[in-house]
Design an enzyme around this catalytic site. Structure first.
Site, mmCIF file in Angstrom:
data_model
loop_
_atom_site.group_PDB
_atom_site.id
_atom_site.type_symbol
_atom_site.label_atom_id
_atom_site.label_comp_id
_atom_site.label_asym_id
_atom_site.label_seq_id
_atom_site.Cartn_x
_atom_site.Cartn_y
_atom_site.Cartn_z
ATOM 1 C CE1 TYR A 113 -3.907 -2.486 5.108
ATOM 2 C CE2 TYR A 113 -3.572 -0.055 4.550
ATOM 3 C CZ TYR A 113 -3.854 -1.313 4.057
ATOM 4 O OH TYR A 113 -3.857 -1.565 2.963
ATOM 5 C CB SER A 144 -0.750 0.034 1.054
ATOM 6 O OG SER A 144 -1.401 1.171 1.466
#
Ligand SMILES: NC(=O)c1ccc[n+]([C@@H]2O[C@H](COP(=O)([O-])OP(=O)(O)OC[C@H]3O[C@@H](n4cnc5c(N)ncnc54)[C@H](OP(=O)(O)O)[C@@H]3O)[C@@H](O)[C@H]2O)c1
Length: 330
Positions: free
Chosen positions: A210, A197
């Site tokens: 995350y 990401s």
């Protein structure tokens, strides 16, 4: 007419160094990546009659990637925890093949795989060996797609360690273990795709677990690609928002799914576009893919060249975040 052209040239000539420097740096980096030995030198990846194993294929990006690979003639092994969705996916792949006349002689297959249940190398070996037997030749996984993932919402202060660990278990340790156990089954002309990401490059507020997991996975695969198989293609994806419902499945500080999607997420890339861009980059033997709008890409540069400015901007952005800490500054 020629007078106007000359006037323009005279006017803009003093500014050429401003354009020449970034263009030169960009050209040099392209030239170097072409000159330096490594996956970029390999011929493009032909996916026909190759075995592709995808984790987290029951929904979202993993599911869309299964269509992209199957369309190109690969045998796909799709895994996740939701067997009903995987079974439905395989039926849809076969239906699409019939409808669009895709040239693919391989039946798509699915298996249950929970990345949090694998344990260690010893306890996971049998399950991963069973996946290998589904390959076209019963042993070679040409492309491994480490895609499964989950997210969370909440401040560093409020997020319990249990959730920090749970996110790391899926987004980091699970992929590390699957990759370790499959590494010898991936040939030199095969590939590993890692769905990271943009938050693996720049951490944002209220997504600590995350962001940390995506930094960790990027680092693991950067180490791996610099070890003893430098020609093996490892494609890491740094994606911005993709409209998959990912945010609604993120865990809150109580460990329950959010249930509602973030606005940013709904404005993200379409999942079909993201999947097709990833597979094209894979075929072209790319090793890094940044899939994000220009403004988000700038954040990566700022992280290195002007970090305090970036942290201040992220703090300002975070003040509008509904997941702010319940324990504010005193
Ligand atoms: N959507 C975005 O904006 C975005 C942006 C950047 C990167 N990404 C990354 O893209 C990847 C795919 O996300 P997505 O957007 O497609 O979200 P998604 O639709 O929620 O897909 C996540 C997949 O992971 C699987 N999964 C979750 N927990 C698992 C576990 N314990 N073991 C095995 N599989 C598990 C889920 O299947 P089951 O629940 O059936 O197991 C599902 O198939 C993730 O790695 C995510 O971090 C997404």
């Amino acid at each position: 007419m020629s007078h106007v052209v000359h006037h323009h040239i005279r006017h803009y000539l003093p500014y050429w160094p401003y354009a020449a420097i970034p263009l030169g740096v960009y050209g040099l980096s392209k030239l170097l990546s072409w000159l330096i030995p490594g996956p970029k030198r390999q011929s493009s990846l032909n996916l026909k009659d190759k075995t592709v194993l995808i984790t987290g294929a029951s929904t979202g990006l993993g599911r869309a990637l299964a269509f992209e690979f199957y369309k190109r003639g690969a045998k796909v092994i799709v895994t996740a925890r939701s067997l009903d969705k995987l079974s439905q996916l395989c039926a849809e792949l076969e239906a699409a093949k019939a409808e669009f006349g895709w040239a693919n002689n391989h039946e798509p297959v699915y298996r249950y795989l929970d990345l949090t249940e694998l344990g260690d190398e010893v306890s996971a070996k049998q399950q991963i060996d069973d996946l290998k037997t589904l390959a076209i030749d019963g042993k070679t996984i040409d492309v491994l797609v480490n895609n499964a993932g989950m997210s969370m919402r909440g401040s560093c202060a409020d997020t319990p360690l249990k959730i920090q660990r749970q996110v790391m278990e899926v987004n980091y340790f699970g992929h590390v273990l699957v990759t370790k156990l499959l590494l010898d089954s991936i040939p030199d002309n095969g590939a590993i795709v890692v769905v990271g990401s943009l938050q693996g490059k720049v951490a944002i507020p209220y997504r600590s677990a995350y962001s940390a997991s995506k930094h960790a996975i990027q680092a693991f695969f950067d180490s791996l690609r610099a070890e003893d198989r430098p020609n093996l293609q490892i494609l890491t994806i740094s994606a911005g928002y993709i409209n998959t419902g990912f945010g609604s499945r993120a865990l809150n500080t109580e460990g329950r799914q959010m249930g509602v999607e973030d606005e940013n997420q709904t404005k993200g890339l379409s999942v079909e576009y993201a999947a097709s861009t990833i597979v094209k980059a894979l075929i072209c033997r790319e090793t890094e893919l940044l899939m994000a709008p220009f403004m988000l890409r700038i954040a990566i540069g700022l992280r290195y060249f002007c970090p305090n400015f970036l942290f201040w901007m992220l703090h300002k952005r975070g003040q509008n975040d509904p997941h702010q800490s319940s324990k504010k500054d005193h």
